[in-house]
Design a protein around this motif. Structure first.
Motif, short mmCIF file in Angstrom:
data_model
loop_
_atom_site.label_atom_id
_atom_site.label_comp_id
_atom_site.label_asym_id
_atom_site.label_seq_id
_atom_site.Cartn_x
_atom_site.Cartn_y
_atom_site.Cartn_z
N MET A 1 11.39 42.89 -37.15
CA MET A 1 12.19 41.55 -37.47
C MET A 1 12.62 41.38 -38.87
O MET A 1 13.58 41.16 -39.21
CB MET A 1 11.43 40.23 -36.74
CG MET A 1 12.15 38.98 -37.06
SD MET A 1 11.83 38.14 -38.74
CE MET A 1 10.04 37.49 -38.65
N GLY B 1 14.62 34.90 -36.56
CA GLY B 1 13.20 35.02 -36.83
C GLY B 1 12.62 33.53 -37.21
O GLY B 1 11.66 33.12 -38.10
N THR B 2 13.11 32.47 -36.28
CA THR B 2 12.83 31.37 -36.60
C THR B 2 11.39 30.85 -36.85
O THR B 2 11.02 29.95 -37.60
CB THR B 2 13.37 30.40 -35.40
OG1 THR B 2 14.45 30.85 -34.94
CG2 THR B 2 13.60 28.92 -35.64
N CYS B 3 10.57 31.34 -36.13
CA CYS B 3 9.12 31.27 -36.25
C CYS B 3 8.46 31.92 -37.29
O CYS B 3 7.06 31.91 -37.40
CB CYS B 3 8.34 31.36 -34.59
SG CYS B 3 8.25 32.89 -34.43
N GLY B 4 9.00 32.76 -38.03
CA GLY B 4 8.36 33.34 -39.11
C GLY B 4 7.56 34.62 -38.61
O GLY B 4 6.80 35.07 -39.37
N GLY B 5 7.78 35.01 -37.33
CA GLY B 5 7.12 36.19 -36.97
C GLY B 5 5.69 36.04 -36.35
O GLY B 5 4.51 36.59 -36.36
N ALA C 1 5.40 35.27 -33.05
CA ALA C 1 5.70 35.35 -31.52
C ALA C 1 5.97 33.94 -30.78
O ALA C 1 5.39 33.72 -29.77
CB ALA C 1 4.30 36.11 -30.95
N MET C 2 6.55 33.19 -31.62
CA MET C 2 6.67 31.76 -30.81
C MET C 2 8.11 31.59 -30.37
O MET C 2 8.32 30.11 -30.19
CB MET C 2 5.96 30.64 -31.74
CG MET C 2 4.51 30.98 -31.54
SD MET C 2 3.50 29.77 -32.97
CE MET C 2 4.17 28.27 -32.34
N CYS C 3 9.11 32.23 -30.76
CA CYS C 3 10.51 31.79 -31.02
C CYS C 3 11.54 32.78 -30.08
O CYS C 3 12.24 32.44 -29.26
CB CYS C 3 10.90 31.73 -32.26
SG CYS C 3 11.46 32.98 -32.99
N ALA C 4 11.07 33.96 -29.90
CA ALA C 4 11.85 35.02 -29.19
C ALA C 4 13.09 35.23 -29.96
O ALA C 4 13.85 35.84 -29.36
CB ALA C 4 12.08 34.79 -27.62
N SER C 5 13.41 34.86 -31.05
CA SER C 5 14.69 35.07 -31.55
C SER C 5 14.97 36.25 -32.14
O SER C 5 16.13 36.90 -32.50
CB SER C 5 15.01 34.06 -32.74
OG SER C 5 14.16 34.41 -33.72
N CYS C 6 14.05 37.00 -32.36
CA CYS C 6 13.86 38.43 -32.72
C CYS C 6 13.75 39.52 -31.63
O CYS C 6 13.47 40.71 -31.67
CB CYS C 6 12.59 38.69 -33.63
SG CYS C 6 10.79 38.55 -32.68
N LEU D 1 9.42 41.87 -28.90
CA LEU D 1 9.49 40.84 -30.08
C LEU D 1 9.47 41.85 -31.25
O LEU D 1 8.38 42.47 -31.53
CB LEU D 1 8.54 39.89 -30.20
CG LEU D 1 8.71 38.94 -28.76
CD1 LEU D 1 7.64 37.57 -29.08
CD2 LEU D 1 9.85 38.31 -28.82
N CYS E 1 9.24 40.94 -34.14
CA CYS E 1 8.14 40.57 -35.41
C CYS E 1 6.75 41.10 -34.85
O CYS E 1 5.66 40.99 -35.81
CB CYS E 1 8.09 38.99 -35.27
SG CYS E 1 7.51 38.07 -33.89
S1 FES Z 1 10.31 35.96 -34.94
FE1 FES Z 1 9.91 34.21 -33.51
S2 FES Z 1 9.12 35.64 -31.99
FE2 FES Z 1 9.30 36.96 -33.57
#
Ligand code: FES
Length: 106
Positions: free
Chosen positions: A29, A41-45, A47-52, A85, A87
């Motif tokens: 990510m 990368g909304t959650c900063g890595g 594993a809480m947003c799935a944007s990556c 993911l 990240c």
């Molecule tokens: S950056 Fe949020 S799940 Fe990977």
């Protein structure tokens, strides 16, 4: 050698061949973001947003999915068998030549 090559297909179908350092504790990510590819990368890595989310196109052996990643992908949109993911994938020498595709934005 501390850089590996990764091919990243963006959402327009354009393939970007990028160099990623294996000695900077980066994940996939962060590499996408470093090259200004459209990965939030909304959650900063965490594993809480799935944007990556990305699809793994090559047959590299990736680190096994952790529980957090597994749970997040169970809730995410556009999930395929080869979804991961970004990240949660550290850049290691074994990933040289990896090919991925960015999942659609959800
Ligand atoms: S950056 Fe949020 S799940 Fe990977």
């Amino acid at each position: 050698m501390s850089d590996i090559t990764i091919k990243i297909k963006d959402r327009e179908g354009v393939v970007h061949e990028v160099l990623a350092p294996t000695d900077m504790a980066m994940n996939l990510m962060e590499v996408c973001k470093a090259y200004e590819l459209p990965v939030e990368g909304t959650c900063g890595g965490m594993a809480m947003c799935a944007s990556c989310q990305c699809y793994v196109l090559s047959d590299h052996t990736l680190p096994e999915m952790g529980q957090d990643e597994d749970l997040m992908l169970a809730e995410a949109f556009y999930v395929e068998d080869n979804s991961r993911l970004g990240c949660q994938i550290p850049i290691t020498p074994e990933l040289d030549g990896l090919e991925i595709e960015l999942a659609p934005e959800s």
